[in-house]
Every structure is written in C-alpha cells, then in structure tokens.
Design a protein around this motif. Structure first.
Motif, PDB file in Angstrom:
ATOM      1  N   GLY A 296     -14.693   4.204  -9.087  1.00 11.22           N
ATOM      2  CA  GLY A 296     -13.661   5.100  -8.291  1.00 11.22           C
ATOM      3  C   GLY A 296     -14.372   5.963  -7.319  1.00 11.22           C
ATOM      4  N   THR A 297     -13.873   6.339  -6.196  1.00 15.16           N
ATOM      5  CA  THR A 297     -14.625   7.253  -5.227  1.00 15.16           C
ATOM      6  C   THR A 297     -13.805   8.265  -4.823  1.00 15.16           C
ATOM      7  OG1 THR A 297     -13.808   5.625  -3.618  1.00 15.16           O
ATOM      8  CG2 THR A 297     -15.984   5.249  -4.324  1.00 15.16           C
ATOM      9  N   ASN A 298     -12.607   8.632  -5.354  1.00 15.33           N
ATOM     10  CA  ASN A 298     -11.720   9.845  -5.019  1.00 15.33           C
ATOM     11  C   ASN A 298     -11.464  10.871  -6.077  1.00 15.33           C
ATOM     12  OD1 ASN A 298     -11.092   8.493  -2.553  1.00 15.33           O
ATOM     13  ND2 ASN A 298      -9.875   7.051  -3.436  1.00 15.33           N
ATOM     14  N   TRP A 299     -12.417  11.079  -6.908  1.00 10.89           N
ATOM     15  CA  TRP A 299     -12.260  12.117  -7.857  1.00 10.89           C
ATOM     16  C   TRP A 299     -12.335  13.304  -7.460  1.00 10.89           C
ATOM     17  CZ3 TRP A 299     -10.354   9.635 -12.106  1.00 10.89           C
ATOM     18  CH2 TRP A 299     -10.841   8.545 -12.516  1.00 10.89           C
ATOM     19  N   ASP A 300     -11.668  14.214  -7.654  1.00  7.68           N
ATOM     20  CA  ASP A 300     -11.294  15.665  -7.434  1.00  7.68           C
ATOM     21  C   ASP A 300     -11.743  16.674  -8.589  1.00  7.68           C
ATOM     22  OD1 ASP A 300     -11.123  17.580  -5.397  1.00  7.68           O
ATOM     23  OD2 ASP A 300      -9.030  17.734  -6.037  1.00  7.68           O
ATOM     24  N   LYS A 301     -10.995  16.621  -9.423  1.00  7.27           N
ATOM     25  CA  LYS A 301     -10.973  17.216 -10.791  1.00  7.27           C
ATOM     26  C   LYS A 301     -11.115  16.598 -12.021  1.00  7.27           C
ATOM     27  CE  LYS A 301      -9.515  21.265  -8.589  1.00  7.27           C
ATOM     28  NZ  LYS A 301     -10.391  21.465  -7.254  1.00  7.27           N
ATOM     29  N   ILE A 302     -12.198  16.935 -12.818  1.00  5.14           N
ATOM     30  CA  ILE A 302     -12.294  16.556 -14.111  1.00  5.14           C
ATOM     31  C   ILE A 302     -12.341  17.385 -15.415  1.00  5.14           C
ATOM     32  CG2 ILE A 302     -13.508  14.507 -13.180  1.00  5.14           C
ATOM     33  CD1 ILE A 302     -16.060  16.130 -13.751  1.00  5.14           C
ATOM     34  N   SER A 303     -12.008  17.001 -16.537  1.00  7.92           N
ATOM     35  CA  SER A 303     -11.773  17.562 -17.715  1.00  7.92           C
ATOM     36  C   SER A 303     -12.293  16.795 -18.749  1.00  7.92           C
ATOM     37  CB  SER A 303     -10.480  18.370 -17.905  1.00  7.92           C
ATOM     38  OG  SER A 303     -10.640  18.966 -19.045  1.00  7.92           O
ATOM     39  N   ALA A 304     -12.850  17.211 -19.719  1.00 10.12           N
ATOM     40  CA  ALA A 304     -13.334  16.334 -21.137  1.00 10.12           C
ATOM     41  C   ALA A 304     -12.809  17.005 -22.324  1.00 10.12           C
ATOM     42  CB  ALA A 304     -14.918  16.174 -21.033  1.00 10.12           C
ATOM     43  N   GLY A 305     -12.688  16.150 -23.188  1.00  4.97           N
ATOM     44  CA  GLY A 305     -12.312  16.484 -24.580  1.00  4.97           C
ATOM     45  C   GLY A 305     -13.009  15.706 -25.477  1.00  4.97           C
ATOM     46  N   TYR A 306     -12.638  15.792 -26.780  1.00  2.00           N
ATOM     47  CA  TYR A 306     -13.405  15.044 -27.987  1.00  2.00           C
ATOM     48  C   TYR A 306     -13.186  13.402 -27.690  1.00  2.00           C
ATOM     49  CZ  TYR A 306     -15.166  14.938 -32.459  1.00  2.00           C
ATOM     50  OH  TYR A 306     -15.960  14.716 -33.523  1.00  2.00           O
ATOM     51  N   TYR A 307     -14.423  12.916 -27.196  1.00  8.50           N
ATOM     52  CA  TYR A 307     -14.302  11.587 -26.960  1.00  8.50           C
ATOM     53  C   TYR A 307     -13.421  11.067 -25.824  1.00  8.50           C
ATOM     54  CZ  TYR A 307     -17.082  11.217 -30.964  1.00  8.50           C
ATOM     55  OH  TYR A 307     -18.049  11.535 -32.164  1.00  8.50           O
ATOM     56  N   THR A 308     -13.118  11.968 -25.076  1.00  4.65           N
ATOM     57  CA  THR A 308     -12.158  11.690 -23.831  1.00  4.65           C
ATOM     58  C   THR A 308     -12.667  12.303 -22.629  1.00  4.65           C
ATOM     59  OG1 THR A 308     -10.720  13.531 -24.145  1.00  4.65           O
ATOM     60  CG2 THR A 308     -10.242  11.431 -25.195  1.00  4.65           C
ATOM     61  N   ILE A 309     -12.221  11.675 -21.269  1.00  4.74           N
ATOM     62  CA  ILE A 309     -12.329  12.034 -20.034  1.00  4.74           C
ATOM     63  C   ILE A 309     -11.128  12.113 -19.326  1.00  4.74           C
ATOM     64  CG2 ILE A 309     -13.473   9.974 -19.382  1.00  4.74           C
ATOM     65  CD1 ILE A 309     -14.572  13.286 -17.711  1.00  4.74           C
ATOM     66  N   TYR A 310     -10.832  13.106 -18.495  1.00  5.15           N
ATOM     67  CA  TYR A 310      -9.499  12.984 -17.644  1.00  5.15           C
ATOM     68  C   TYR A 310     -10.070  13.475 -16.319  1.00  5.15           C
ATOM     69  CZ  TYR A 310      -7.613  13.767 -22.265  1.00  5.15           C
ATOM     70  OH  TYR A 310      -7.298  13.614 -23.731  1.00  5.15           O
TER      71      TYR A 310
END
Length: 144
Positions: A125-139
């Motif tokens: 992917g090439t349009n990521w703007d905001k990210i967040s991670a949790g316990y074994y997850t990525i958003y």
C-alpha cells in the motif's frame, strides 16, 4: 516515567521513575510506546527507537536492547506506532514500514520470512496517513 527494565524510557539507564523525566534530545514531534519499547519522530522527519530489541523491535538490524534513542535510517517519517514487539512508521509519501515480531500475521504481508524482522520492511500500500498498533495488531487509515 514508569517501568524501565529494558531501557524503555530512553533515559540511558534502567532506573524506574515515579515522576516525569525528559527523554534526551529536543524537537520530538510524535511518540508511541508499546509493551517494552518506544518509537518517535522528530520535526526534521527522522525516526528514533529505544527499549527492548529482543524481536528486532527497534528496527536496528539486530536484537539488542537500547536505553537511549537510536535513529532508524531515512527521513520523511510522518507517523509512528508501537505494539507488543513491533514498530511501525509511515512516511510522508504514504508508504508504511514495520519491524519486529511476526506472530498472528503481524508483518507477514510485508514479506517477512522469519519469526521477526529486525529492519524496517515495507507493508503493501502507498496511501497510509495515520497508524496505530495494539497487542499483535496494526491499524491504519489511508489518505482517502
């Protein structure tokens, strides 16, 4: 402040603190912390990590712990996230990179072939703007 066994606080020691202490350096813009490490972006677009490196958590191409901030190569970093043994950075061009553990599918889409990635690898992917991670997850939120 808090628990600092693996150098998680970035203070060049392993002392626990019960009140706020400034992380060395200036011009910090964004920061994210995970179970045993942290990742941050400075206003100049550089990316920094510190804490536990057991699974390549710090993106330094090794598995060493770091009690002070160390820079990940490159510039133009925009956003950061840190999970349980994983770090992530989004660049201003919309690309997303990750490093650390691959458990439960985390990082497997980035082509990782071992149980961990100790250096940043690009996530599709090439349009990521905001990210967040949790316990074994990525958003992620893309720019549209």
């Amino acid at each position: 402040w808090g628990y600092n066994q693996k150098g998680t606080l970035g203070l060049n020691n392993r002392t626990n603190y019960s009140s706020p202490v400034q992380v060395p350096g200036t011009t910090w813009e964004k920061v994210a912390c995970g179970s045993y490490g942290s990742v941050a972006v400075k206003t100049d677009g550089t990316l920094w990590t510190w804490g536990r490196g057991h699974y390549g958590d710090l993106g330094q191409n090794d598995r060493a712990d770091r009690s002070s901030p160390v820079q990940i190569d490159g510039t133009d970093w925009n956003d950061v996230a840190m999970g349980n043994g994983n770090g992530y950075g989004a660049k201003t061009d919309g690309t997303l990179y990750g490093w650390g553990r691959r458990d439960y599918g985390v990082m497997s889409s980035a082509g990782a072939t071992s149980s961990y990635c100790s250096s940043p690898v690009q996530v599709p992917g090439t349009n990521w703007d905001k990210i967040s991670a949790g316990y074994y997850t990525i958003y992620g939120i893309d720019d549209d």
